[in-house]
Design a protein around this motif. Structure first.
Motif: not given
Length: 93
Positions: A20, A24-25, A53
């Protein structure tokens, strides 16, 4: 506490997976893993992206203010314990 340790604790508290955070990054899972394990000397921009994040910010704290910041983060009042609260001062208690 080192930045890496703080990021590890934050990830654990939030239950975020490496996947996750990678999503996001825009980093790869191995890059996230290496950064959070301290296996590599990550750039500050990498650590900032990971903090972001996890809905956090990296902050530079001057050493002379660290005790007060640590108390604040621990949920304790900042400053001497014998200082009356603002309410007490306003009410004249």
């Amino acid at each position: 506490m080192a930045i890496i340790e703080q990021l590890q604790q934050r990830r654990s508290r939030l239950g975020k997976t490496m996947q996750s955070l990678a999503s996001v990054t825009g980093m790869s899972v191995p890059q996230v893993s290496n950064a959070l394990s301290g296996k590599v000397d990550s750039r500050i921009s990498t650590l900032e992206a990971l903090a972001d994040a996890m809905d956090s910010n990296l902050v530079l704290v001057p050493k002379h203010l660290l005790p007060e910041v640590s108390r604040l983060l621990a949920g304790k009042a900042v400053g001497p314990d014998d200082v009356p609260s603002t309410i007490d001062r306003l009410l004249g208690s």
